[in-house]
Design a protein around this motif. Structure first.
Motif, short mmCIF file in Angstrom:
data_model
loop_
_atom_site.label_atom_id
_atom_site.label_comp_id
_atom_site.label_asym_id
_atom_site.label_seq_id
_atom_site.Cartn_x
_atom_site.Cartn_y
_atom_site.Cartn_z
N GLU A 40 23.92 63.08 23.09
CA GLU A 40 23.44 64.32 23.70
C GLU A 40 22.47 65.07 22.80
O GLU A 40 22.36 66.29 22.88
CB GLU A 40 24.64 65.24 24.03
N GLU A 84 20.37 61.90 30.26
CA GLU A 84 20.82 61.23 31.47
C GLU A 84 22.33 61.26 31.59
O GLU A 84 23.02 61.43 30.61
CB GLU A 84 20.44 59.74 31.40
N ARG A 96 21.83 68.73 35.31
CA ARG A 96 21.95 68.38 33.90
C ARG A 96 20.76 68.99 33.16
O ARG A 96 19.64 68.89 33.61
CB ARG A 96 21.95 66.87 33.78
N PRO A 113 32.93 67.44 24.50
CA PRO A 113 32.67 66.09 24.04
C PRO A 113 31.21 65.73 24.23
O PRO A 113 30.60 66.11 25.23
CB PRO A 113 33.55 65.22 24.93
N ASP A 155 31.64 70.24 29.58
CA ASP A 155 30.70 69.17 29.25
C ASP A 155 29.54 69.72 28.42
O ASP A 155 29.18 70.88 28.54
CB ASP A 155 30.10 68.55 30.53
N ASP A 197 26.44 69.05 28.65
CA ASP A 197 25.12 69.05 29.28
C ASP A 197 24.83 70.31 30.09
O ASP A 197 23.86 70.34 30.85
CB ASP A 197 24.96 67.81 30.16
N GLY A 254 35.13 57.21 24.73
CA GLY A 254 35.02 57.67 26.13
C GLY A 254 35.32 59.15 26.26
O GLY A 254 36.00 59.74 25.42
N HIS A 255 34.79 59.72 27.34
CA HIS A 255 34.87 61.16 27.57
C HIS A 255 36.30 61.72 27.47
O HIS A 255 36.56 62.68 26.75
CB HIS A 255 34.26 61.45 28.95
N LYS A 287 25.87 60.83 44.56
CA LYS A 287 26.91 61.34 43.66
C LYS A 287 27.86 62.28 44.42
O LYS A 287 29.07 62.22 44.27
CB LYS A 287 26.26 62.09 42.50
N ASN A 307 33.04 55.28 19.62
CA ASN A 307 32.99 55.75 21.00
C ASN A 307 34.30 55.40 21.72
O ASN A 307 34.67 54.23 21.83
CB ASN A 307 31.80 55.12 21.72
N GLN A 340 26.12 71.53 32.67
CA GLN A 340 26.21 71.45 34.12
C GLN A 340 27.24 72.43 34.65
O GLN A 340 27.16 72.88 35.78
CB GLN A 340 26.59 70.03 34.55
N ARG A 372 27.78 74.16 40.30
CA ARG A 372 27.45 73.09 39.37
C ARG A 372 25.94 72.97 39.28
O ARG A 372 25.25 72.83 40.29
CB ARG A 372 28.06 71.79 39.90
N ASP A 431 31.35 61.74 20.12
CA ASP A 431 32.11 60.57 20.54
C ASP A 431 31.38 59.28 20.14
O ASP A 431 30.95 58.51 20.99
CB ASP A 431 32.32 60.65 22.06
N1 UDP Z 1 30.76 61.71 27.24
C1 UDP Z 1 31.52 61.34 26.12
N2 UDP Z 1 31.76 60.01 25.89
C2 UDP Z 1 31.31 59.02 26.73
C3 UDP Z 1 30.56 59.42 27.88
C4 UDP Z 1 30.32 60.77 28.11
O1 UDP Z 1 31.94 62.19 25.34
O2 UDP Z 1 31.57 57.84 26.46
C5 UDP Z 1 30.50 63.16 27.49
C6 UDP Z 1 29.05 63.52 27.74
O3 UDP Z 1 28.37 63.72 26.53
C7 UDP Z 1 29.17 64.79 28.55
C8 UDP Z 1 30.45 64.58 29.34
O4 UDP Z 1 31.16 63.53 28.68
O5 UDP Z 1 29.34 65.94 27.74
C9 UDP Z 1 30.19 64.22 30.78
O6 UDP Z 1 29.29 63.14 30.86
P1 UDP Z 1 28.02 63.15 31.84
O7 UDP Z 1 27.40 64.51 31.87
O8 UDP Z 1 27.14 62.04 31.44
O9 UDP Z 1 28.73 62.82 33.21
P2 UDP Z 1 28.33 63.41 34.67
O10 UDP Z 1 28.25 64.89 34.53
O11 UDP Z 1 27.04 62.79 35.01
O12 UDP Z 1 29.47 62.96 35.54
#
Ligand code: UDP
Ligand code: MG
Length: 316
Positions: free
Chosen positions: A16, A213, A209, A12, A104, A106, A81-82, A142, A79, A108, A206, A51
């Motif tokens: 990005e 952000e 990123r 998702p 994800d 990013d 949400g994740h 975090k 949108n 990570q 892990r 999303d």
């Molecule tokens: N994401 C999404 N919809 C949202 C918020 C986040 O699809 O409304 C995705 C985001 O693009 C990423 C994943 O969910 O691929 C995790 O988000 P993020 O890396 O910002 O979270 P963190 O790793 O900081 O907890």
């Protein structure tokens, strides 16, 4: 398994644009490598779910689909949400693969354990959870809020895998089971363990990123944790009953004391002793009503049973 399995990776993405060129490239290379090794079928793919991003995410996805053989794109109408975006990807593509891996966008989550996940799947495991070894790269804040999150969940009797987020492989039959869950308040890392089937874990570090952000500021993380508790546990409601019971006992003792004082002729003339319990009980009652209200709110949104996402476009 006789034939080579078709594996799909679902990612998702929300705003990005900065990471997608790199992520699509890396995933494409990994899939390419695994196909050449003869581990997976050449119908395998990685799909990026947009999303409802406000930036150029979808344009970037379209470019990447052009450039890389294994990349596909799915655009949601808005949108959601994740969790719901991930679900959209999993449900839409579950019949096109023998197993789907969620990750994800990013970078990570370490993409190098994908191979290990697939090997476990081939050996007959239905769910492979990616579990974080350490949280060296997370900020102090975090890391500790996340650890607190797992502790609270455990206390509240929510069955989740420690240090596992949403990096996992699910076989087709697990995804079919998942598609039968109709809840709107999605908490996938609680739902998947509750489905059952055989499971295993792979460990990874892990990473930081890659760019952009975090879309999970503290406010969203807290809301997510609270959603996890209230979607999977009636423990807070039970807590209300327990608190209420103890307060009732204390009040009994207090009334006994007041009666005794009255019979002995020295009435308690205190203002404090009247007003304090009033405030105290008022507070506790409000708190308890609040918790009950949370659940009622949840019943409200579940009863409406609104669709969880709409698909705008699909490209491969
Ligand atoms: N994401 C999404 N919809 C949202 C918020 C986040 O699809 O409304 C995705 C985001 O693009 C990423 C994943 O969910 O691929 C995790 O988000 P993020 O890396 O910002 O979270 P963190 O790793 O900081 O907890
Ligand atoms: Mg992230």
């Amino acid at each position: 398994m006789n034939q080579k399995p078709t594996i799909g990776v679902v990612s998702p993405c929300y705003n990005e644009e900065k990471v997608l060129h790199e992520t699509t490239l890396q995933l494409n290379n990994i899939l390419q490598k695994l196909v050449s090794k003869g581990l997976i079928s050449d119908k395998s793919f990685a799909v990026f779910v947009d999303d409802g991003s406000k930036d150029k995410t979808w344009t970037v996805i379209e470019e990447c689909v052009e450039k890389n053989a294994f990349i596909k794109g799915l655009k949601l109408a808005g949108n959601v949400g994740h969790q719901k975006a991930l679900l959209a990807g999993l449900i839409t593509y579950k019949d096109e693969a023998d197993a789907l891996i969620s990750i994800d966008a990013d970078l990570q989550d370490d993409v190098n354990v994908i191979e290990e996940m697939i090997t476990k799947f081939i050996s007959g495991v239905d769910v492979v959870y990616g579990v974080r070894k350490e949280r060296k790269t997370d900020t102090f804040f975090k890391r500790n809020t996340a650890l607190l999150f797992y502790k609270i969940m455990l206390k509240m009797r929510v069955n989740i895998i420690h240090n596992h987020a949403d990096y996992r492989l699910c076989s087709n039959r697990v995804l079919n089971a998942l598609s039968e869950f109709n809840e709107v308040n999605l908490f996938l890392r609680g739902i998947i363990p509750s489905i059952g089937f055989s499971n295993d874990v792979v460990y990874y570090d892990r990473l930081e990123r890659f760019a952009g952000e975090s879309k999970y500021p503290f406010r969203k993380m807290a809301a997510f944790a609270w959603n996890g508790v209230t979607s999977f546990s009636n423990y807070p409601l039970k807590l209300v009953t327990i608190i209420g019971f103890f307060i009732f006992i204390i009040c009994l003792f207090m009334s006994g004391y007041a009666l005794l004082a009255m019979f002995n002729g020295h009435l308690v003339p205190g203002w404090l002793s009247t007003v304090l319990p009033m405030y105290f009980l008022g507070g506790i009652q409000l708190f308890c009503f609040g918790i009950i209200g949370e659940y009622i709110g949840k019943i409200y949104s579940e009863v409406k049973a609104r669709p969880r996402y709409f698909i705008d476009k699909k490209i491969d």
